[in-house]
Every structure is written in structure tokens, then in C-alpha cells.
Motif scaffolding. Structure first.
Motif, PDB file in Angstrom:
ATOM      1  N   SER A 122     -14.476   8.680  -0.741  1.00 17.40           N
ATOM      2  CA  SER A 122     -15.263   8.544   0.493  1.00 17.40           C
ATOM      3  C   SER A 122     -14.526   9.101   1.703  1.00 17.40           C
ATOM      4  CB  SER A 122     -15.605   7.069   0.735  1.00 17.40           C
ATOM      5  OG  SER A 122     -14.416   6.321   0.981  1.00 17.40           O
ATOM      6  N   LEU A 123     -13.253   9.438   1.551  1.00 14.84           N
ATOM      7  CA  LEU A 123     -12.469   9.950   2.671  1.00 14.84           C
ATOM      8  C   LEU A 123     -12.699  11.440   2.852  1.00 14.84           C
ATOM      9  CD1 LEU A 123      -9.027   8.205   1.936  1.00 14.84           C
ATOM     10  CD2 LEU A 123     -10.936   7.338   3.306  1.00 14.84           C
ATOM     11  N   THR A 124     -12.459  11.933   4.061  1.00 16.38           N
ATOM     12  CA  THR A 124     -12.485  13.377   4.277  1.00 16.38           C
ATOM     13  C   THR A 124     -11.224  13.975   3.661  1.00 16.38           C
ATOM     14  OG1 THR A 124     -11.255  13.329   6.363  1.00 16.38           O
ATOM     15  CG2 THR A 124     -13.658  13.011   6.482  1.00 16.38           C
ATOM     16  N   PRO A 125     -11.228  15.287   3.363  1.00 23.15           N
ATOM     17  CA  PRO A 125     -10.020  15.903   2.806  1.00 23.15           C
ATOM     18  C   PRO A 125      -8.781  15.657   3.673  1.00 23.15           C
ATOM     19  CG  PRO A 125     -11.859  17.381   2.517  1.00 23.15           C
ATOM     20  CD  PRO A 125     -12.360  16.236   3.344  1.00 23.15           C
ATOM     21  N   GLY A 126      -8.920  15.772   4.999  1.00 24.87           N
ATOM     22  CA  GLY A 126      -7.784  15.566   5.885  1.00 24.87           C
ATOM     23  C   GLY A 126      -7.276  14.140   5.836  1.00 24.87           C
ATOM     24  N   GLU A 127      -8.194  13.161   5.779  1.00 22.94           N
ATOM     25  CA  GLU A 127      -7.795  11.760   5.703  1.00 22.94           C
ATOM     26  C   GLU A 127      -7.041  11.482   4.408  1.00 22.94           C
ATOM     27  OE1 GLU A 127     -11.550   9.878   8.267  1.00 22.94           O
ATOM     28  OE2 GLU A 127     -11.559   9.866   6.064  1.00 22.94           O
ATOM     29  N   ARG A 128      -7.530  12.033   3.330  1.00 19.59           N
ATOM     30  CA  ARG A 128      -6.897  11.773   2.030  1.00 19.59           C
ATOM     31  C   ARG A 128      -5.497  12.374   1.969  1.00 19.59           C
ATOM     32  NH1 ARG A 128     -10.191  11.815  -3.629  1.00 19.59           N
ATOM     33  NH2 ARG A 128      -8.482  11.233  -5.033  1.00 19.59           N
ATOM     34  N   VAL A 129      -5.366  13.606   2.435  1.00 22.62           N
ATOM     35  CA  VAL A 129      -4.059  14.263   2.428  1.00 22.62           C
ATOM     36  C   VAL A 129      -3.078  13.509   3.313  1.00 22.62           C
ATOM     37  CG1 VAL A 129      -2.831  16.361   3.121  1.00 22.62           C
ATOM     38  CG2 VAL A 129      -4.960  16.537   1.816  1.00 22.62           C
ATOM     39  N   THR A 151      -2.444  18.188  15.082  1.00 26.90           N
ATOM     40  CA  THR A 151      -1.246  17.684  15.748  1.00 26.90           C
ATOM     41  C   THR A 151      -0.732  16.458  14.990  1.00 26.90           C
ATOM     42  OG1 THR A 151      -2.467  16.155  17.169  1.00 26.90           O
ATOM     43  CG2 THR A 151      -2.167  18.433  17.967  1.00 26.90           C
ATOM     44  N   PRO A 152       0.546  16.108  15.169  1.00 27.55           N
ATOM     45  CA  PRO A 152       1.068  14.900  14.522  1.00 27.55           C
ATOM     46  C   PRO A 152       0.261  13.656  14.879  1.00 27.55           C
ATOM     47  CG  PRO A 152       2.880  16.234  15.316  1.00 27.55           C
ATOM     48  CD  PRO A 152       1.632  16.863  15.845  1.00 27.55           C
ATOM     49  N   GLU A 153      -0.144  13.530  16.132  1.00 25.99           N
ATOM     50  CA  GLU A 153      -0.915  12.356  16.539  1.00 25.99           C
ATOM     51  C   GLU A 153      -2.280  12.333  15.863  1.00 25.99           C
ATOM     52  OE1 GLU A 153      -1.781   8.850  17.711  1.00 25.99           O
ATOM     53  OE2 GLU A 153       0.194   9.738  18.084  1.00 25.99           O
ATOM     54  N   ALA A 154      -2.900  13.502  15.719  1.00 22.39           N
ATOM     55  CA  ALA A 154      -4.189  13.575  15.033  1.00 22.39           C
ATOM     56  C   ALA A 154      -4.033  13.179  13.564  1.00 22.39           C
ATOM     57  CB  ALA A 154      -4.768  14.985  15.146  1.00 22.39           C
ATOM     58  N   CYS A 155      -2.920  13.568  12.944  1.00 27.76           N
ATOM     59  CA  CYS A 155      -2.666  13.202  11.556  1.00 27.76           C
ATOM     60  C   CYS A 155      -2.423  11.705  11.419  1.00 27.76           C
ATOM     61  CB  CYS A 155      -1.469  13.973  11.002  1.00 27.76           C
ATOM     62  SG  CYS A 155      -1.781  15.737  10.819  1.00 27.76           S
ATOM     63  N   ARG A 156      -1.734  11.131  12.407  1.00 28.83           N
ATOM     64  CA  ARG A 156      -1.539   9.680  12.411  1.00 28.83           C
ATOM     65  C   ARG A 156      -2.891   8.964  12.453  1.00 28.83           C
ATOM     66  NH1 ARG A 156       2.909   6.923  13.824  1.00 28.83           N
ATOM     67  NH2 ARG A 156       3.798   8.798  14.798  1.00 28.83           N
ATOM     68  N   GLN A 157      -3.817   9.504  13.253  1.00 23.42           N
ATOM     69  CA  GLN A 157      -5.148   8.917  13.353  1.00 23.42           C
ATOM     70  C   GLN A 157      -5.917   9.086  12.051  1.00 23.42           C
ATOM     71  OE1 GLN A 157      -6.312   7.072  15.923  1.00 23.42           O
ATOM     72  NE2 GLN A 157      -8.016   6.631  14.553  1.00 23.42           N
ATOM     73  N   LEU A 158      -5.745  10.234  11.375  1.00 25.01           N
ATOM     74  CA  LEU A 158      -6.400  10.445  10.084  1.00 25.01           C
ATOM     75  C   LEU A 158      -5.973   9.376   9.077  1.00 25.01           C
ATOM     76  CD1 LEU A 158      -6.157  14.330   9.621  1.00 25.01           C
ATOM     77  CD2 LEU A 158      -8.247  12.998   9.986  1.00 25.01           C
ATOM     78  N   ALA A 159      -4.667   9.124   9.011  1.00 29.61           N
ATOM     79  CA  ALA A 159      -4.161   8.121   8.074  1.00 29.61           C
ATOM     80  C   ALA A 159      -4.660   6.728   8.439  1.00 29.61           C
ATOM     81  CB  ALA A 159      -2.637   8.151   8.045  1.00 29.61           C
ATOM     82  N   SER A 160      -4.698   6.429   9.741  1.00 32.31           N
ATOM     83  CA  SER A 160      -5.166   5.119  10.195  1.00 32.31           C
ATOM     84  C   SER A 160      -6.640   4.926   9.850  1.00 32.31           C
ATOM     85  CB  SER A 160      -4.951   4.995  11.703  1.00 32.31           C
ATOM     86  OG  SER A 160      -5.456   3.772  12.185  1.00 32.31           O
ATOM     87  N   THR A 161      -7.447   5.965  10.057  1.00 25.30           N
ATOM     88  CA  THR A 161      -8.873   5.888   9.726  1.00 25.30           C
ATOM     89  C   THR A 161      -9.065   5.691   8.233  1.00 25.30           C
ATOM     90  OG1 THR A 161      -9.416   7.330  11.590  1.00 25.30           O
ATOM     91  CG2 THR A 161     -11.084   7.090   9.867  1.00 25.30           C
ATOM     92  N   ALA A 162      -8.260   6.392   7.434  1.00 26.88           N
ATOM     93  CA  ALA A 162      -8.353   6.253   5.981  1.00 26.88           C
ATOM     94  C   ALA A 162      -8.039   4.829   5.549  1.00 26.88           C
ATOM     95  CB  ALA A 162      -7.382   7.235   5.309  1.00 26.88           C
ATOM     96  N   ARG A 163      -7.016   4.215   6.150  1.00 29.08           N
ATOM     97  CA  ARG A 163      -6.669   2.832   5.803  1.00 29.08           C
ATOM     98  C   ARG A 163      -7.820   1.895   6.140  1.00 29.08           C
ATOM     99  NH1 ARG A 163      -2.065   3.463   9.120  1.00 29.08           N
ATOM    100  NH2 ARG A 163      -0.543   4.793   8.068  1.00 29.08           N
TER     101      ARG A 163
END
Length: 297
Positions: A122-129, A151-163
Motif C-alpha cells: 500500500s506504500l508508494t515506491p518512495g515510502e517503501r524505499v 531532500t533528506p528532510e523529504a525522505c524523513r517524511q516518506l519514512a514517517s508516513t510509511a510508519r
């Protein structure tokens, strides 16, 4: 560095790719592609790479990111329910992997459970990675940003959204002794056809999903509820016995945890993974698609 199949580094890269793709076949292809890219570098180019395994992990991450979009499209047209391909034994990485700190971060073993791999669809590719590389492998968000183009901050948000997406899913049992007892009780009830005992080991809202790939006679929709799931599973077993097949159950390590392998007349017919929470089975993954059982033969 040794990136040959079967080496410690190869197994770690396979563990990265499998967690992202949920397919052992695609993960093998991804690692082989990364190895070809490494071998195509000149000696001088390789000498400039201070951490070859980290470099290869980033390459594998980029390849997986490219594949995840098309993989989702293929799975949407899949015949029936798509489940991850079960892997026998332990799925890497090596012990050198550096898991992350957050309390709700996905753990190393949990990240390869069939239940969580299915949920991660159910995650987006970016969130999963971002989730896999940071929470499971401890990769800094700055390096993940180079892979996903954020950006690093955007990636941090991707991981947080995935969790946040995954918090609604039941977290599987990490107590090996507890899990073993539940799996043994489940197997005994199935083998003896004891409906009451099987229902007792299932959570009231248990969900059973079967992946037949359009090739096997199993339900193409999830079966929900302890009584319905118990009758459904025992019905499948009875049909095999009525057909004169000899059905055997054996315990095996499935994706780093105890699961079941069912054989009919000596041929592997199904692999079962159970998501155990608080001493009961909450999810059942039943893989009978022959294309996903080659490694179990």
C-alpha cells in the motif's frame, strides 16, 4: 569485495531487494544487475569507491525504485490475490546491518514477514524505499535522498508516513517460543481435522489470503472470521484426502520464522506463513502458486 552468489555481501544485497520487491525472483535479477554494473567499472573507478557494499546497496535501491511502479501495475492485474514469494530459511542481511532507533521502526525480522511485505504494497515506491533503507538498514536520509531524488528532510517524511500507514496493521509475534506453540497447535488441528481446536487458535477477525496465481483452486478473495477460515482450510485438506492424495505437514523456516510446508504425494503443494499476535493467528498467507514454490521443491 565478493559479490558472488552465496557470499555474505550477495545475501545482504538480496535481503535489501527482497524486502523492497517481495519477490525472490525479481530480487535475484536486481542483485545480478547491480553486480554487472559493478563489474563494468574500471579498476580505477572501483578504487575510488571507499565502501563498495554501500555503493552496491544504493544501486540496488535505485533499481528497486524503478521496478516498484511497474510491479504494482502487474499485481493489480494478477489473477486472484497476490502474496509475496516465500523464501526458505533466513533472508539476509548479515549481522552488520545497522537497524534504526525509533520505537515504532520496522525491525529486521518483521521487515521480511509475509504480513508486513503484503501491507507494504500500500506504500508508494518512495515510502517503501525510505522505510526499508532507513529503519531496517540504518542508511542516512541524505544517502536515501540520492536514490529517490528527494531532500533528506523529504525522505524523513516518506519514512514517517510509511510508519503511520503500517501502524494499523497487527505487528507479528517476536517471542519465538510463543509463536512456535501457536504454529504447532495450528498444524495439529489442520492435520487431525479438529474444527474446534483450529478455531480456538485463530483470532476472531483472522484473515486468510491464498495466492494461487490463477493455477490452483483456492479462494480469490480473503476469507475472514475464525469459524469461516477454519472450515475453509479444513475443506481444502479434505478435498485433497478425498482425491486420494497423501498430505504431509512439516515445519520449516519461512521468511525468518517458523511456518508450514504442505506436501501432497511427496510434492510441495503449499507454503503457509502465520502472523501471530498475542498468542493467536491474525493473518494466514497460503501460497500455492507453483511458480512461487520452486525454491521449496
Amino acid at each position: 569485495m565478493n559479490f558472488a552468489r552465496g557470499s555474505r555481501d550477495y545475501e545482504q544485497l538480496f535481503g535489501v531487494a527482497y524486502r523492497m520487491l517481495g519477490s525472490a525472483y525479481d530480487a535475484e535479477d536486481t542483485v545480478q544487475d547491480a553486480v554487472v554494473r559493478w563489474q563494468s567499472l574500471s579498476d580505477a573507478e572501483r578504487a575510488q569507491i571507499r565502501e563498495p557494499l554501500a555503493w552496491m546497496t544504493r544501486v540496488v535501491g535505485r533499481i528497486c525504485l524503478d521496478q516498484l511502479g511497474s510491479a504494482r501495475a502487474r499485481r493489480e492485474s494478477y489473477a486472484g490475490i497476490w502474496l509475496p514469494e516465500p523464501v526458505p530459511g533466513t533472508v539476509g542481511p548479515a549481522a552488520s546491518a545497522r537497524p534504526s532507533d525509533p520505537a515504532d521502526a520496522v525491525t529486521l525480522d518483521e521487515s521480511v514477514s509475509m504480513a508486513l511485505l503484503r501491507a507494504m504494497e500500500s506504500l508508494t515506491p518512495g515510502e517503501r524505499v525510505a522505510l526499508i533503507l532507513h529503519d531496517v538498514f540504518g542508511m542516512p536520509f541524505a544517502e536515501i535522498g540520492d536514490i529517490v531524488g528527494r531532500t533528506p528532510e523529504a525522505c524523513r517524511q516518506l519514512a514517517s508516513t510509511a510508519r503511520r500507514h503500517l501502524r494499523s496493521e497487527p505487528r507479528f509475534e517476536t517471542d519465538d517460543a510463543q509463536r512456535e506453540r501457536v504454529v504447532q497447535a495450528f498444524a495439529a488441528a489442520c492435520a487431525t481435522g479438529d474444527l474446534e481446536a483450529l478455531s480456538a487458535v485463530l483470532a476472531p477477525d483472522v484473515v486468510s489470503r491464498a495466492d494461487g496465481g490463477g493455477l490452483a483452486g483456492v479462494a480469490r478473495m480473503p476469507v475472514v472470521g475464525a469459524d469461516r477460515v477454519a472450515r475453509y482450510l479444513l475443506g481444502i485438506i479434505r478435498r485433497g484426502e478425498t482425491s486420494g492424495l497423501t498430505i504431509d505437514f512439516r515445519f520449516a523456516t519461512v521468511n525468518n520464522a517458523t511456518g508450514l510446508v504442505i506436501s501432497t504425494d511427496g510434492r510441495v503443494a503449499a507454503v503457509i506463513d502465520l502472523a501471530v499476535v498475542d498468542g493467536r493467528v491474525h493473518e494466514i498467507a497460503l501460497v500455492v502458486n507453483p511458480d512461487k514454490l520452486a525454491a521449496w521443491a
